[in-house]
Write a protein that holds these residues in place. Structure first.
Motif, short mmCIF file in Angstrom:
data_model
loop_
_atom_site.label_atom_id
_atom_site.label_comp_id
_atom_site.label_asym_id
_atom_site.label_seq_id
_atom_site.Cartn_x
_atom_site.Cartn_y
_atom_site.Cartn_z
N TYR A 137 1.00 -1.31 -0.03
CA TYR A 137 -0.01 0.00 -0.18
C TYR A 137 0.86 1.20 0.18
O TYR A 137 0.63 2.26 -0.49
N ARG A 138 2.07 1.21 1.07
CA ARG A 138 2.82 2.28 0.75
C ARG A 138 3.42 2.55 -0.68
O ARG A 138 3.66 3.73 -0.96
N ALA A 139 3.84 1.68 -1.40
CA ALA A 139 4.64 1.64 -2.57
C ALA A 139 3.60 2.18 -3.61
O ALA A 139 3.91 3.20 -4.35
N LEU B 25 9.33 4.35 1.47
CA LEU B 25 7.95 3.91 1.93
C LEU B 25 7.65 4.65 3.22
O LEU B 25 6.37 4.62 3.57
N ARG B 26 8.61 5.17 3.95
CA ARG B 26 8.24 5.81 5.27
C ARG B 26 8.50 7.30 5.06
O ARG B 26 8.48 8.22 6.10
N ASP B 27 8.23 7.99 3.90
CA ASP B 27 8.13 9.40 3.41
C ASP B 27 7.11 9.92 4.28
O ASP B 27 6.15 9.32 4.46
N VAL C 137 -7.96 -0.83 -5.23
CA VAL C 137 -6.55 -0.71 -4.57
C VAL C 137 -6.46 -2.01 -3.88
O VAL C 137 -5.57 -2.75 -4.25
N ARG C 138 -7.43 -2.30 -3.12
CA ARG C 138 -7.26 -3.42 -2.16
C ARG C 138 -7.38 -4.54 -2.91
O ARG C 138 -6.81 -5.53 -2.53
N GLN C 139 -7.97 -4.66 -4.15
CA GLN C 139 -8.34 -5.81 -5.27
C GLN C 139 -6.92 -6.08 -5.43
O GLN C 139 -6.37 -7.17 -5.58
N ARG D 38 7.29 3.12 20.57
CA ARG D 38 8.00 2.41 19.60
C ARG D 38 8.25 3.28 18.47
O ARG D 38 9.24 3.16 17.79
N ARG D 39 7.15 3.93 18.07
CA ARG D 39 7.34 4.69 16.51
C ARG D 39 8.33 5.69 16.93
O ARG D 39 9.24 6.04 15.88
N ALA D 40 8.25 6.28 18.09
CA ALA D 40 9.23 7.50 18.22
C ALA D 40 10.65 6.94 18.30
O ALA D 40 11.52 7.47 17.87
N GLN E 80 -4.32 8.77 13.92
CA GLN E 80 -5.02 9.24 12.76
C GLN E 80 -5.37 8.15 11.79
O GLN E 80 -6.39 7.88 11.40
N ARG E 81 -4.18 7.49 11.68
CA ARG E 81 -4.19 6.35 10.65
C ARG E 81 -5.11 5.00 11.04
O ARG E 81 -5.84 4.49 10.35
N ASP E 82 -4.82 4.79 12.59
CA ASP E 82 -5.72 3.84 13.01
C ASP E 82 -7.00 3.96 12.89
O ASP E 82 -8.02 2.97 12.59
N ALA F 7 -8.47 5.77 10.68
CA ALA F 7 -9.03 5.57 9.32
C ALA F 7 -9.11 4.16 8.96
O ALA F 7 -9.86 3.71 8.45
N ASP F 8 -7.99 3.33 9.32
CA ASP F 8 -8.25 2.13 9.20
C ASP F 8 -9.01 1.32 9.72
O ASP F 8 -9.77 0.23 9.03
N SER F 9 -9.68 1.99 10.88
CA SER F 9 -10.75 0.93 11.76
C SER F 9 -11.95 1.52 11.20
O SER F 9 -13.12 0.52 11.28
O1 CDP Z 1 3.94 -0.34 9.64
P1 CDP Z 1 2.64 0.27 10.15
O2 CDP Z 1 1.91 -0.69 10.97
O3 CDP Z 1 2.73 1.67 10.53
O4 CDP Z 1 1.65 0.49 8.99
P2 CDP Z 1 1.86 -0.48 7.33
O5 CDP Z 1 1.84 -2.18 7.78
O6 CDP Z 1 3.09 -0.02 6.95
O7 CDP Z 1 0.67 0.12 6.74
C1 CDP Z 1 0.40 1.29 6.25
C2 CDP Z 1 -0.95 1.55 5.90
O8 CDP Z 1 -1.33 0.77 4.77
C3 CDP Z 1 -2.07 1.27 6.96
O9 CDP Z 1 -2.05 2.30 7.80
C4 CDP Z 1 -3.31 0.93 6.09
O10 CDP Z 1 -3.81 2.05 5.96
C5 CDP Z 1 -2.78 0.25 5.05
N1 CDP Z 1 -2.87 -1.15 4.95
C6 CDP Z 1 -4.09 -1.65 4.74
O11 CDP Z 1 -5.09 -1.03 4.59
N2 CDP Z 1 -4.29 -3.07 4.71
C7 CDP Z 1 -3.07 -3.82 5.15
N3 CDP Z 1 -3.50 -5.21 4.89
C8 CDP Z 1 -1.92 -3.48 5.23
C9 CDP Z 1 -1.81 -2.10 5.22
#
Ligand code: CDP
Length: 219
Positions: A41-43, A92-94, A110-112, A158-160, A170-172, A174-176
């Motif tokens: 997804y990052r790529a 990938l971490r930009d 995209v998920r497909q 851990r991230r820090a 924020q990402r969590d 959106a993902d959830s």
């Molecule tokens: O490493 P980190 O846990 O921060 O995140 P990551 O695994 O690199 O995933 C980055 C983002 O890709 C996530 O926040 C999701 O938005 C998305 N992702 C997803 O939707 N489904 C997956 N199977 C893996 C990642």
């Protein structure tokens, strides 16, 4: 799971829960190939940003992906993502990728693309795949499902410690909350809270569970 698939160990969980370190160590111990679906997804996010495509334009992203094959290069038992012939590992971490990846990942097309890529990988290797929907959606029939979590404070620390700027809360969110393949605990997943555990302790718990489930592992 379709008969042709090799074995798949699914490791899902929120950002910075310890999935990658655990999955890498498991891959080393079990000899399974490690795949980070988040890296795919990052790529994709890096690629479209670099092509100056609007990350909110799902149709345009889908169109662009049709002519940008996503492949993998096997390196040290890890399948690294290659998009349109380029290995984007250094990007990938930009910050811009951190910021936009959850938005790009919400598009079903995209998920497909990512799910198809992972299925293809599973036709040729035993895999350890980390992500958000691996046990719930991409490989729902694998018996080997783990959900790795940690407290929000520990995940932030851990991230820090990795030195990355990343709005993980924020990402969590959106993902959830997205409608398609949200981050959920698959009903038959083994849940591990890693807040107070070392990587080796988490790996030991997973291996014990895999043995219980009948996966042949030399001890
Ligand atoms: O490493 P980190 O846990 O921060 O995140 P990551 O695994 O690199 O995933 C980055 C983002 O890709 C996530 O926040 C999701 O938005 C998305 N992702 C997803 O939707 N489904 C997956 N199977 C893996 C990642």
């Amino acid at each position: 799971m379709q008969e042709q698939f090799y074995r798949v160990i699914a490791i899902d969980g929120p950002a910075a829960s310890g999935k990658s370190s655990v999955a890498r160590e498991l891959s080393r111990q079990l000899g399974f190939v490690y795949v980070n679906s988040g890296a795919i997804y990052r790529a994709i996010t890096w690629y479209i940003l670099q092509k100056r495509i609007d990350p909110e334009d799902g149709e345009c992203i889908t169109e662009v992906l049709k002519s940008a094959p996503i492949t993998g290069a096997l390196q040290d038992n890890e399948l690294r993502v290659v998009i349109d012939g380029v290995d984007p590992a250094d990007h990938l971490r930009d910050d811009c990728v951190n910021e936009k990846v959850a938005g790009v990942s919400q598009f079903p097309e995209v998920r497909q693309v990512v799910a198809e890529k992972l299925h293809k990988d599973a036709y040729s290797h035993n895999l350890i795949v980390e992500g958000r929907d691996i046990g719930s959606v991409v490989f729902p029939d694998t018996p080997y499902k783990f959900y790795v979590d940690a407290s929000p404070q520990v995940r932030l620390q851990r991230r820090a410690a990795q030195g990355w700027r990343d709005e993980i809360a924020q990402r969590d969110r959106a993902d959830s909350s997205r409608p398609v393949s949200p981050l959920v605990i698959a009903k038959d997943a083994c849940v591990i809270d890693t807040s107070l555990l070392t990587i080796d302790e988490v790996v030991s718990q997973i291996i014990a569970r895999l043995k219980q489930l009948g996966l042949p592992i030399a001890s």
